[in-house]
Enzyme design. Structure first.
Site, mmCIF file in Angstrom:
data_model
loop_
_atom_site.group_PDB
_atom_site.id
_atom_site.type_symbol
_atom_site.label_atom_id
_atom_site.label_comp_id
_atom_site.label_asym_id
_atom_site.label_seq_id
_atom_site.Cartn_x
_atom_site.Cartn_y
_atom_site.Cartn_z
ATOM 1 N N ILE A 13 20.401 -15.672 5.425
ATOM 2 C CA ILE A 13 21.808 -15.275 5.609
ATOM 3 C C ILE A 13 21.885 -13.809 6.017
ATOM 4 N N LEU A 36 10.538 -7.614 2.461
ATOM 5 C CA LEU A 36 9.753 -8.565 3.266
ATOM 6 C C LEU A 36 8.851 -9.424 2.370
ATOM 7 N N THR A 37 9.474 -10.167 1.474
ATOM 8 C CA THR A 37 8.737 -11.166 0.686
ATOM 9 C C THR A 37 8.419 -12.326 1.627
ATOM 10 N N GLU A 85 15.658 -13.480 -4.890
ATOM 11 C CA GLU A 85 14.847 -14.691 -4.898
ATOM 12 C C GLU A 85 15.869 -15.820 -4.880
ATOM 13 N N THR A 131 26.470 -17.018 -5.575
ATOM 14 C CA THR A 131 26.353 -18.447 -5.276
ATOM 15 C C THR A 131 27.310 -19.282 -6.122
ATOM 16 N N ASP A 132 27.648 -20.465 -5.614
ATOM 17 C CA ASP A 132 28.484 -21.381 -6.411
ATOM 18 C C ASP A 132 27.714 -21.940 -7.618
ATOM 19 N N GLU A 133 26.369 -21.800 -7.604
ATOM 20 C CA GLU A 133 25.574 -22.401 -8.685
ATOM 21 C C GLU A 133 25.835 -21.757 -10.040
ATOM 22 N N TYR A 157 17.279 -19.687 -11.572
ATOM 23 C CA TYR A 157 17.885 -19.012 -10.407
ATOM 24 C C TYR A 157 19.360 -18.717 -10.668
ATOM 25 N N SER A 158 20.121 -19.754 -11.038
ATOM 26 C CA SER A 158 21.564 -19.527 -11.180
ATOM 27 C C SER A 158 21.862 -18.635 -12.387
ATOM 28 N N LYS A 161 21.419 -15.155 -11.104
ATOM 29 C CA LYS A 161 22.542 -14.745 -10.242
ATOM 30 C C LYS A 161 23.788 -14.498 -11.105
ATOM 31 N N ASN A 186 26.201 -24.136 -0.300
ATOM 32 C CA ASN A 186 24.943 -24.233 0.476
ATOM 33 C C ASN A 186 25.157 -23.905 1.949
ATOM 34 N N ASN A 187 24.360 -22.986 2.448
ATOM 35 C CA ASN A 187 24.408 -22.627 3.874
ATOM 36 C C ASN A 187 23.366 -23.424 4.652
ATOM 37 N N LYS A 196 13.782 -25.053 2.042
ATOM 38 C CA LYS A 196 15.117 -25.547 1.704
ATOM 39 C C LYS A 196 15.357 -26.874 2.438
HETATM 40 P P1 NAD Z 1 16.390 -15.766 1.528
HETATM 41 O O1 NAD Z 1 15.440 -16.169 0.444
HETATM 42 O O2 NAD Z 1 16.313 -16.445 2.847
HETATM 43 O O3 NAD Z 1 16.260 -14.197 1.796
HETATM 44 C C1 NAD Z 1 16.157 -13.269 0.750
HETATM 45 C C2 NAD Z 1 15.788 -11.928 1.352
HETATM 46 O O4 NAD Z 1 15.706 -10.982 0.277
HETATM 47 C C3 NAD Z 1 14.423 -11.897 2.067
HETATM 48 O O5 NAD Z 1 14.523 -11.182 3.273
HETATM 49 C C4 NAD Z 1 13.512 -11.193 1.084
HETATM 50 O O6 NAD Z 1 12.450 -10.482 1.711
HETATM 51 C C5 NAD Z 1 14.493 -10.245 0.396
HETATM 52 N N1 NAD Z 1 14.031 -9.876 -0.951
HETATM 53 C C6 NAD Z 1 13.624 -10.694 -1.941
HETATM 54 N N2 NAD Z 1 13.233 -9.982 -3.012
HETATM 55 C C7 NAD Z 1 13.415 -8.681 -2.693
HETATM 56 C C8 NAD Z 1 13.203 -7.451 -3.379
HETATM 57 N N3 NAD Z 1 12.681 -7.424 -4.614
HETATM 58 N N4 NAD Z 1 13.527 -6.300 -2.753
HETATM 59 C C9 NAD Z 1 14.032 -6.317 -1.500
HETATM 60 N N5 NAD Z 1 14.229 -7.433 -0.793
HETATM 61 C C10 NAD Z 1 13.926 -8.614 -1.373
HETATM 62 O O7 NAD Z 1 17.825 -15.909 0.883
HETATM 63 P P2 NAD Z 1 19.196 -16.433 1.537
HETATM 64 O O8 NAD Z 1 19.228 -17.911 1.458
HETATM 65 O O9 NAD Z 1 19.416 -15.754 2.820
HETATM 66 O O10 NAD Z 1 20.232 -15.888 0.449
HETATM 67 C C11 NAD Z 1 20.744 -14.570 0.540
HETATM 68 C C12 NAD Z 1 21.702 -14.313 -0.599
HETATM 69 O O11 NAD Z 1 22.776 -15.243 -0.553
HETATM 70 C C13 NAD Z 1 21.063 -14.476 -1.984
HETATM 71 O O12 NAD Z 1 21.592 -13.484 -2.824
HETATM 72 C C14 NAD Z 1 21.499 -15.869 -2.432
HETATM 73 O O13 NAD Z 1 21.581 -15.928 -3.832
HETATM 74 C C15 NAD Z 1 22.868 -15.949 -1.784
HETATM 75 N N6 NAD Z 1 23.335 -17.306 -1.445
HETATM 76 C C16 NAD Z 1 22.543 -18.156 -0.698
HETATM 77 C C17 NAD Z 1 23.035 -19.402 -0.338
HETATM 78 C C18 NAD Z 1 22.223 -20.353 0.512
HETATM 79 O O14 NAD Z 1 22.638 -21.495 0.711
HETATM 80 N N7 NAD Z 1 21.090 -19.958 1.060
HETATM 81 C C19 NAD Z 1 24.312 -19.808 -0.760
HETATM 82 C C20 NAD Z 1 25.071 -18.919 -1.556
HETATM 83 C C21 NAD Z 1 24.575 -17.668 -1.872
HETATM 84 O O1 DAU Z 2 24.742 -23.772 -3.621
HETATM 85 C C1 DAU Z 2 24.220 -22.595 -3.096
HETATM 86 C C2 DAU Z 2 22.711 -22.592 -3.245
HETATM 87 O O2 DAU Z 2 22.207 -23.530 -2.300
HETATM 88 C C3 DAU Z 2 22.090 -21.216 -3.029
HETATM 89 O O3 DAU Z 2 22.553 -20.336 -4.008
HETATM 90 C C4 DAU Z 2 20.557 -21.303 -3.070
HETATM 91 O O4 DAU Z 2 19.986 -20.044 -2.771
HETATM 92 C C5 DAU Z 2 20.129 -22.314 -2.027
HETATM 93 O O5 DAU Z 2 18.721 -22.459 -2.057
HETATM 94 C C6 DAU Z 2 20.809 -23.656 -2.259
HETATM 95 O O6 DAU Z 2 20.320 -24.271 -3.480
HETATM 96 P P1 DAU Z 2 19.996 -25.842 -3.563
HETATM 97 O O7 DAU Z 2 19.074 -26.067 -4.687
HETATM 98 O O8 DAU Z 2 21.235 -26.652 -3.498
HETATM 99 O O9 DAU Z 2 19.241 -26.011 -2.123
HETATM 100 P P2 DAU Z 2 17.917 -26.816 -1.702
HETATM 101 O O10 DAU Z 2 17.861 -26.771 -0.215
HETATM 102 O O11 DAU Z 2 16.731 -26.378 -2.466
HETATM 103 O O12 DAU Z 2 18.247 -28.309 -2.145
HETATM 104 C C7 DAU Z 2 19.412 -28.982 -1.667
HETATM 105 C C8 DAU Z 2 19.441 -30.347 -2.356
HETATM 106 O O13 DAU Z 2 18.363 -31.141 -1.851
HETATM 107 C C9 DAU Z 2 19.251 -30.278 -3.858
HETATM 108 O O14 DAU Z 2 20.046 -31.280 -4.449
HETATM 109 C C10 DAU Z 2 17.765 -30.608 -4.050
HETATM 110 C C11 DAU Z 2 17.474 -31.554 -2.910
HETATM 111 N N1 DAU Z 2 16.109 -31.490 -2.345
HETATM 112 C C12 DAU Z 2 15.609 -30.270 -2.014
HETATM 113 C C13 DAU Z 2 14.364 -30.152 -1.459
HETATM 114 C C14 DAU Z 2 13.795 -28.801 -1.112
HETATM 115 C C15 DAU Z 2 15.391 -32.656 -2.121
HETATM 116 O O15 DAU Z 2 15.874 -33.768 -2.402
HETATM 117 N N2 DAU Z 2 14.153 -32.542 -1.559
HETATM 118 C C16 DAU Z 2 13.592 -31.335 -1.237
HETATM 119 O O16 DAU Z 2 12.432 -31.306 -0.755
#
Ligand code: NAD
Ligand code: DAU
Length: 351
Positions: A13, A36-37, A85, A131-133, A157-158, A161, A186-187, A196
């Site tokens: 994101i 850059l993890t 994370e 996050t909504d979680e 995780y949640s 957050k 979820n994005n 993901k």
């Molecule tokens: P991502 O895992 O793709 O990216 C996380 C980024 O943070 C990476 O670039 C990583 O290098 C950096 N990072 C991790 N640990 C770090 C540290 N200790 N210091 C500096 N940088 C660090 O995550 P994402 O899916 O892009 O999510 C971004 C944010 O949005 C998060 O806060 C997540 O909780 C939130 N969010 C994600 C979703 C989703 O669906 N992906 C939905 C709602 C909220």
């Molecule tokens: O709701 C927002 C959250 O959405 C964010 O805060 C998190 O950072 C993001 O990772 C995401 O969390 P989820 O756990 O919902 O996403 P994930 O893609 O891991 O899983 C989506 C759904 O699919 C969940 O119900 C678990 C299921 N799943 C996931 C994986 C990776 C499977 O069934 N098989 C899989 O291999």
């Protein structure tokens, strides 16, 4: 020129938010703060890396000294905090990594921003992306998460957050720091790390590998196109009310199994395979521990107060997403090589 820190800008994101801000606001200096993890990748930002209003600083936000140093160096006017994370499955095997980055890391940023801004909050803003979680899980009963829903996180995780959200509010309530929080569903979209669900399915279908469906695939998620999240972040950063929370969602609920079947259909078409071919890859595996049944979030406040609405339908967004992965197979191969491959094999050999 205003200086804005975007943390986690090399991630999924974050890279979309950096791209949007660098292109839309040439009058801002955008500093991408990222450790850059495994999830951060500067390849995600190739198209903006040479823009005059963009800088990258490799900073681990758990390192308070380094965090203070960049705040001193750039004296940012705003922080948009996405670094985290982010993968629930990883939080189940290593909760401490989540506590370190999501809780301590967020507190380091809050502390450094407050040190820099104290007594002069005019024009300053700390925006925390959550996050909504944090709201827990819903039954399949048509209910929603609202901004007022009580926090009930289940996964490490949640919980991490939720804890970071509480600290952000504490800095607002205690010191008067100008904070704002959003909680998003979820994005999906380009540059999404393939641990993901959606990019994992696309990658596995491409390689004819099993698609792991946790449990019976009945869990429900509300999917939002990542550029629509980035647009919401832009609006909230500039127009959101200080101290407030905004929910963001796609109003787009899918059970995992229905979503996976749809993806199989789209991928069969893109790969020129006979319809039904990829569905044969669906493999039911042991469920995620503590797997939240359903997320559904009400974003009416954001729509009514700030005029946000999603710009694409799910069909359009998914089409764009699949097209991006098909055109960027090298990206997928790069991020799934090496350490990630070992992680993936270990994770799924236990299921
Ligand atoms: P991502 O895992 O793709 O990216 C996380 C980024 O943070 C990476 O670039 C990583 O290098 C950096 N990072 C991790 N640990 C770090 C540290 N200790 N210091 C500096 N940088 C660090 O995550 P994402 O899916 O892009 O999510 C971004 C944010 O949005 C998060 O806060 C997540 O909780 C939130 N969010 C994600 C979703 C989703 O669906 N992906 C939905 C709602 C909220
Ligand atoms: O709701 C927002 C959250 O959405 C964010 O805060 C998190 O950072 C993001 O990772 C995401 O969390 P989820 O756990 O919902 O996403 P994930 O893609 O891991 O899983 C989506 C759904 O699919 C969940 O119900 C678990 C299921 N799943 C996931 C994986 C990776 C499977 O069934 N098989 C899989 O291999």
């Amino acid at each position: 020129m205003k200086t804005i820190f975007i943390t986690g800008g090399a991630g999924f994101i974050g890279s979309h938010v950096v791209r949007l801000f660098v292109n839309k606001y040439p009058e801002y200096l955008i500093v991408n703060i990222d450790a850059l993890t495994y999830a951060g990748n500067l390849e995600n930002l190739k198209d903006v890396e040479n823009k005059p209003n963009y800088r990258f600083e490799k900073v681990d936000i758990t390192d308070a000294g380094r965090v203070n140093q960049v705040f001193e160096q750039y004296k940012p006017d705003g922080v948009i905090h996405l670094a985290a994370e982010s993968h629930v499955d990883r939080s189940i095997t290593d909760p401490f990594a989540f506590i370190r980055t999501n809780v301590f890391g967020t507190c380091n940023l809050l502390f450094a921003a407050n040190q820099l801004w104290q007594n002069n909050y005019e024009g300053k803003r700390f925006y925390h992306i959550s996050t909504d979680e944090v709201y827990g899980a819903l039954e399949k009963d048509g209910s929603y998460f609202y901004e007022t829903t009580r926090y009930q996180p289940h996964s490490p995780y949640s919980a991490s957050k939720a804890s970071s959200d509480h600290f952000v509010r504490a800095f607002h309530d205690t010191y008067g720091m100008p904070t704002v929080i959003s909680n998003c569903s979820n994005n999906y979209g380009s540059h999404h790390f393939p641990e993901k669900l959606i990019p994992l399915c696309i990658n596995n279908i491409r390689h004819n590998k099993p698609i792991p469906v946790y449990g019976k695939g009945e869990n429900v998620r509300d999917w939002l196109f990542v550029d629509d999240h980035a647009a919401a972040i832009d609006l909230i950063f500039h127009k959101g009310k200080i101290g407030d929370t905004y929910n963001i969602g796609g109003n787009n609920e899918w059970t995992n199994i229905d979503l996976i079947r749809l993806l199989c259909k789209v991928m069969d078409r893109k790969l020129g395979r006979e319809e039904g071919t990829s569905e044969k890859l669906i493999t039911f595996v042991t469920d995620r521990k503590g797997h939240d049944l359903r997320y559904a979030i009400c974003s009416k406040k954001l729509q009514d107060e700030l005029g946000w609405k999603p710009s694409v339908t799910f069909e359009q967004g998914l089409e764009k997403t699949v097209d991006w992965y098909m055109a960027n197979q090298q990206w997928l191969d790069n991020v799934t090589s090496g350490n990630y491959q070992q992680y993936y094999e270990k994770m799924y050999s236990n299921r």
